[in-house]
Design a protein around this motif. Structure first.
Motif, PDB file in Angstrom:
ATOM      1  N   ALA A 445       0.789  -1.082   0.091  1.00  0.00           N
ATOM      2  CA  ALA A 445      -0.095   0.440   0.019  1.00  0.00           C
ATOM      3  C   ALA A 445       0.621   1.483  -0.300  1.00  0.00           C
ATOM      4  O   ALA A 445       2.094   0.540   0.207  1.00  0.00           O
ATOM      5  N   MET A 446       0.404   2.253  -0.552  1.00  0.00           N
ATOM      6  CA  MET A 446       0.885   3.627   0.016  1.00  0.00           C
ATOM      7  C   MET A 446      -0.351   3.914   0.681  1.00  0.00           C
ATOM      8  O   MET A 446      -1.355   3.757   0.912  1.00  0.00           O
ATOM      9  N   ARG A 447       0.009   4.844   1.467  1.00  0.00           N
ATOM     10  CA  ARG A 447      -0.202   5.927   2.388  1.00  0.00           C
ATOM     11  C   ARG A 447      -0.380   7.800   2.267  1.00  0.00           C
ATOM     12  O   ARG A 447       1.154   7.703   2.956  1.00  0.00           O
ATOM     13  N   GLY A 448      -1.368   8.741   1.942  1.00  0.00           N
ATOM     14  CA  GLY A 448      -0.753   9.505   2.438  1.00  0.00           C
ATOM     15  C   GLY A 448      -1.303   9.969   3.694  1.00  0.00           C
ATOM     16  O   GLY A 448      -1.975   9.519   4.688  1.00  0.00           O
ATOM     17  N   ALA A 449       0.005  10.757   4.353  1.00  0.00           N
ATOM     18  CA  ALA A 449       0.806  10.858   5.583  1.00  0.00           C
ATOM     19  C   ALA A 449      -0.643  12.208   5.593  1.00  0.00           C
ATOM     20  O   ALA A 449      -0.502  13.534   5.158  1.00  0.00           O
ATOM     21  N   GLY A 450      -1.044  12.177   7.578  1.00  0.00           N
ATOM     22  CA  GLY A 450      -1.577  12.968   7.722  1.00  0.00           C
ATOM     23  C   GLY A 450      -3.078  13.480   7.462  1.00  0.00           C
ATOM     24  O   GLY A 450      -3.442  12.129   6.678  1.00  0.00           O
ATOM     25  N   LEU A 451      -3.064  14.730   7.698  1.00  0.00           N
ATOM     26  CA  LEU A 451      -5.159  14.464   6.825  1.00  0.00           C
ATOM     27  C   LEU A 451      -4.752  15.059   5.496  1.00  0.00           C
ATOM     28  O   LEU A 451      -5.857  14.711   4.874  1.00  0.00           O
ATOM     29  N   GLY A 452      -4.291  15.451   4.912  1.00  0.00           N
ATOM     30  CA  GLY A 452      -3.973  16.073   4.089  1.00  0.00           C
ATOM     31  C   GLY A 452      -5.532  16.786   3.547  1.00  0.00           C
ATOM     32  O   GLY A 452      -6.133  17.915   4.473  1.00  0.00           O
ATOM     33  N   GLY A 453      -5.475  16.582   1.748  1.00  0.00           N
ATOM     34  CA  GLY A 453      -7.308  17.075   1.760  1.00  0.00           C
ATOM     35  C   GLY A 453      -8.243  16.887   2.822  1.00  0.00           C
ATOM     36  O   GLY A 453      -9.667  17.543   2.196  1.00  0.00           O
ATOM     37  N   GLU A 454      -8.314  16.331   4.128  1.00  0.00           N
ATOM     38  CA  GLU A 454      -9.070  15.445   4.479  1.00  0.00           C
ATOM     39  C   GLU A 454      -9.980  17.075   5.645  1.00  0.00           C
ATOM     40  O   GLU A 454     -11.245  17.584   5.613  1.00  0.00           O
ATOM     41  N   GLY A 455      -8.934  18.293   5.586  1.00  0.00           N
ATOM     42  CA  GLY A 455      -9.292  19.213   6.806  1.00  0.00           C
ATOM     43  C   GLY A 455      -7.547  20.181   6.996  1.00  0.00           C
ATOM     44  O   GLY A 455      -6.622  18.973   6.585  1.00  0.00           O
ATOM     45  N   LEU A 456      -8.082  21.407   7.387  1.00  0.00           N
ATOM     46  CA  LEU A 456      -6.867  21.602   7.852  1.00  0.00           C
ATOM     47  C   LEU A 456      -6.120  20.762   8.951  1.00  0.00           C
ATOM     48  O   LEU A 456      -5.981  20.161  10.124  1.00  0.00           O
ATOM     49  N   ASP A 457      -4.349  20.168   8.947  1.00  0.00           N
ATOM     50  CA  ASP A 457      -4.079  19.155   8.664  1.00  0.00           C
ATOM     51  C   ASP A 457      -2.670  20.487  10.599  1.00  0.00           C
ATOM     52  O   ASP A 457      -1.625  20.056  10.106  1.00  0.00           O
ATOM     53  N   ALA A 458      -2.947  21.091  10.816  1.00  0.00           N
ATOM     54  CA  ALA A 458      -2.523  22.232  11.301  1.00  0.00           C
ATOM     55  C   ALA A 458      -2.252  22.460  13.257  1.00  0.00           C
ATOM     56  O   ALA A 458      -2.964  21.097  13.500  1.00  0.00           O
ATOM     57  N   THR A 459      -1.221  22.269  13.794  1.00  0.00           N
ATOM     58  CA  THR A 459      -1.156  22.266  15.575  1.00  0.00           C
ATOM     59  C   THR A 459      -0.626  23.350  15.906  1.00  0.00           C
ATOM     60  O   THR A 459       0.241  23.764  15.443  1.00  0.00           O
ATOM     61  N   GLY A 460      -1.144  23.206  17.268  1.00  0.00           N
ATOM     62  CA  GLY A 460       0.792  24.024  17.840  1.00  0.00           C
ATOM     63  C   GLY A 460       0.887  23.419  18.674  1.00  0.00           C
ATOM     64  O   GLY A 460       0.726  22.603  18.745  1.00  0.00           O
ATOM     65  N   ALA A 461       2.037  23.945  18.858  1.00  0.00           N
ATOM     66  CA  ALA A 461       3.058  23.610  20.356  1.00  0.00           C
ATOM     67  C   ALA A 461       3.713  25.194  21.030  1.00  0.00           C
ATOM     68  O   ALA A 461       3.761  25.884  20.541  1.00  0.00           O
ATOM     69  N   ASN A 462       3.563  24.286  22.460  1.00  0.00           N
ATOM     70  CA  ASN A 462       4.570  25.054  23.493  1.00  0.00           C
ATOM     71  C   ASN A 462       5.316  24.071  24.425  1.00  0.00           C
ATOM     72  O   ASN A 462       5.477  23.635  24.870  1.00  0.00           O
ATOM     73  N   VAL A 463       6.567  25.269  23.697  1.00  0.00           N
ATOM     74  CA  VAL A 463       8.099  25.188  24.690  1.00  0.00           C
ATOM     75  C   VAL A 463       8.410  26.145  25.134  1.00  0.00           C
ATOM     76  O   VAL A 463       8.799  27.198  25.147  1.00  0.00           O
TER      77      VAL A 463
END
Ligand code: MOS
Length: 767
Positions: A445-463
């Protein structure tokens, strides 16, 4: 040389888990806490005429009984689910009332005293019944029982032209089953209302805190900043504790606000199986054109997902299915149509793979059938058609060096060699005379990594670096047991050049980080890691500014490794990390960063799904060996070899752990598991009737980690969570077919089907 990336680091939360000190949702006990038990529907489809709670109300120890009238905000949740259903039930897991009592036992007793009067409605229980011309309609908003927004296409090239070029046309149909996640920990949530702050906080087994927050706020009619979600340690979820966590949290929060007391809802295993989502059954109708030399010229597929009584995921799983149903092959002409239907059954939702284990079963069964018909062995046939550098994906994304890596041909070769596939296949065929038959099968198989065109693939991080050099890391993503905190901590320790031991990584708290989206789609390491790298970069710049002044050199020539900040030009010139941190804090330089990573909205034509469906892809090849007792139908999966492209292996042993678990989960899908119902009533009620593989069933497993040069992820890291489980069921099915010579085309290949094969028919669901 990396210090932490590509290193096997024990999971950072391992000790708390193995010593039993980790606190799960079910462990939470608070002063004045009441227990909630839900009253479920008796029928799969019925009008509710009356709900009489008086007997339960008057039962000693009962604090309150809530129905839909008590929901102060919006009773309807995303996907059509209800906090509490009051007018009409659409499956037997619909919650009608919530009994609240001083303890769990009392709540369970009073749960049986709520009297509901129904008017039973005609039902549909499978895809064919749902699509029948005069089928009863389950939701007014869904004429024909078609799930809104669940229809997706992939259109590449010219299907008719491609079919006309073919020497042979084949048509095949495949079907998969409902599968239960069977996580060890049943769902538990605790809601605490805070009248002073006008807030509510929910703890518990919650995979997606931000969508739960939305559901709770909506149910209360409150704003998002009045709701705080803090997932507890999670005992497995695999996609399952996403939507159900919203329903349960909304119920608990409504009760907590109403009563002014903490409310706990903890499901029994039976309730968990009844109410939680399952892996969607998918049906695949394939029509494919092939030339004599084995090249595929065209593929048409019509794909139908069974959604159940409600839906909040089929529009998304179906989009992924549209992209992946034609597989990882160089097919110039593709026409795929996917849609979903409502049925009065348990409902489909997110489950590890998110439609891919189903599509790969269909696709890879088809590939084996084509190979057999045309006289190729499965390896040869896949080598002829597998995507390679220079090709484009089904969504027309270019593959090759500097673009998306495409290592399939080498991976097929490597796995075939390592397993001696062709030789073993011939050998097995020769020795398969007696009742015990051996088989070997391949799938890829191949697999599209992450959400891709399914939705916004953003995230925040706090260090945040503290004055003593210790570090707090937070993201909006959850530790589900997959090892997210460990991988993220490795990325932070690597980027900051500090010791991993300095890091503390608390569970998500929706009040401290921006909405990071759901922890799904094997996106945690990849997307969360990119956000963390940005945060580390900003902190380093500040550290280097301070160190530059201390060393009297330019900050741009500085680097940090093993907690020493040094000049690249003159490594003798160095400062201890702790010293620079202390100085920075003293002179008021901030050593904290809140960052956001978003790959942006996918550049994609949503009508044809041509374009950049995913930023990148991962690739996998699996070979399985089985032993089939044709007198009992019992299948022994004896060996599985899995090769996965992970980009960069952040934590090799953790990757292997993911793959081992993935293989066993797929083994369940392949030979054991199916949530069975009869006319909408569950037959598989508990784990004594719904069997999952145990340690006794596990095959010998070998993991081949493949690294590719992929610029997208942090340090080049991609995904493994879902890839690990999406392929083996198809390989196992192909191996069983090789052993028995009989293709079943319906998962699971359980005792009955293996024994009775095509003679076994099942009403409406067997192709
Ligand atoms: Mo998932 S099935 O992407 O939680």
């Amino acid at each position: 040389m990396y210090r932490y990336i590509r290193q096997t680091i024990p999971k950072i939360d391992l000790k708390a888990k193995v010593t039993g000190k980790a606190r799960y949702g079910g462990d939470i006990k608070l002063h004045g806490m009441v227990y909630g038990k839900t009253v479920y529907s008796k029928y799969p489809h019925a009008k509710i005429l009356n709900i009489d709670t008086s007997k339960a109300d008057n039962f000693p120890g009962v604090v309150a009984v809530l129905t839909m009238k008590d929901v102060m905000g919006n009773n309807e949740l995303f996907g059509g689910f209800h906090v509490l259903t009051g007018d009409k039930v659409r499956f037997i897991g619909d919650g009608i009332a919530l009994v609240l009592a001083k303890d769990l036992k009392t709540a369970e007793k009073a749960q049986k005293l709520v009297e509901v009067e129904y008017e039973v409605l005609p039902s549909v229980f499978n895809i064919d019944e749902a699509l029948a011309e005069d089928a009863p309609i389950i939701h007014d908003f869904a004429p024909g029982n078609i799930i809104p927004d669940s229809t997706h296409h992939l259109i590449k090239g010219d299907l008719e032209k491609g079919l006309a070029e073919a020497d042979f046309i084949f048509e095949r149909t495949y079907q998969t089953q409902f599968i239960e996640h069977a996580y060890i920990e049943p769902e538990a949530v605790v809601a605490i209302a805070d009248a002073y702050e006008e807030m509510v906080t929910v703890y518990g087994s919650i995979q997606n805190p931000f969508s739960v927050r939305g559901a709770v706020a909506d149910a209360l009619g409150w704003s998002l900043n009045q709701v705080r979600i803090i997932p507890s340690v999670i005992g497995g979820t695999f996609g399952g504790k996403d939507e159900i966590a919203s329903t349960l949290s909304a119920r608990a929060a409504v009760a907590a606000v109403k009563l002014g007391r903490p409310v706990k809802i903890i499901l029994s295993r039976e309730e968990s199986i009844l109410e939680s989502p399952k892996r969607h059954p998918y049906r695949f109708y394939y029509k494919v054109g092939v030339k004599k030399d084995g090249t595929i010229t065209a593929m048409k597929s019509t794909v139908i997902a069974q959604g159940g009584g409600y839906n909040n995921k089929a529009q998304f799983t179906n989009w992924r299915a549209a992209i992946h149903t034609s597989g990882a092959y160089r097919i110039p002409n593709i026409y795929t149509e996917v849609f979903g239907v409502f049925t009065n059954t348990i409902h489909g939702g997110a489950m590890r793979g998110f439609s891919s284990p189903q599509t790969i079963f269909g696709q890879e069964s088809l590939m084996d059938e084509l190979a057999e018909e045309l006289g190729f062995n499965p390896v040869e046939f896949r080598q002829i058609n597998a995507l390679r550098p220079g090709d484009t994906t089904p969504t027309s994304q270019p593959l090759g060096p500097g673009k998306i890596p495409a290592p399939l041909p080498e991976m097929i070769k490597k796995v075939a060699e390592q397993t001696e596939f062709v030789k073993r296949k011939e050998e097995f065929s020769r020795i398969n005379e007696g009742p015990i038959k051996h088989g070997i099968g391949m799938a890829l198989a191949m697999r599209g990594a992450g959400l891709g065109g399914e939705g916004l693939d953003a995230t925040g991080a706090n260090v945040m670096i503290q004055r003593d050099g210790s570090v707090v890391v937070r993201t909006g993503l959850t530790e589900n047991g997959q090892g997210l905190k460990t991988a993220h901590s490795q990325i932070v320790a690597e980027a900051l050049g500090i010791s991993l031991e300095r890091i503390i990584y608390p569970n998500v708290d929706t009040m401290t980080v921006p909405d990071g989206g759901p922890t799904v789609a094997s996106r945690g390491t990849m997307i969360g890691g990119r956000a963390l790298l940005k945060a580390c970069e900003e902190i380093k710049q500040n550290l280097f500014k301070v160190a530059g002044e201390m060393l009297d050199c330019s900050s741009v020539e500085l680097e940090i490794r093993d907690e020493k900040i040094f000049s690249i030009n003159n490594p003798e010139q160095s400062l201890d990390y702790l010293k620079v941190v202390d100085q920075a804090v003293s002179i008021g330089v901030m050593l904290a960063s809140l960052q956001w990573f978003s790959p942006g909205v996918a550049n994609l034509d949503h009508h044809t799904n041509q374009g950049e469906a995913f930023p990148t892809y991962v690739w996998g090849v699996v070979v399985a060996e089985v032993e089939v007792d044709t007198e009992t139908g019992k299948v022994e999966v004896t060996k599985v070899v899995s090769a996965h492209d992970v980009g960069t292996a952040v934590n090799p042993e953790a990757i292997k752990g993911q793959v081992y678990g993935g293989i066993v989960m797929a083994q369940g899908m392949g030979v054991l598991e199916e949530v069975e119902e009869e006319d909408g009533i569950l037959k598989s009620k508990n784990l004594d009737e719904y069997l999952i593989p145990t340690s006794m069933d596990m095959p010998e497993m070998e993991v081949i980690i493949v690294e590719t040069d992929d610029a997208f992820g942090p340090y080049g890291a991609k995904s493994i969570g879902e890839p690990a489980t999406e392929i083996p069921a198809a390989a196992i099915a192909n191996a069983i077919t090789h052993a028995t010579g009989q293709r079943i085309r319906y998962l699971p290949y359980n005792l009955e089907r293996v024994l009775l094969g095509h003679k076994l028919t099942k009403k409406g669901v067997r192709p």
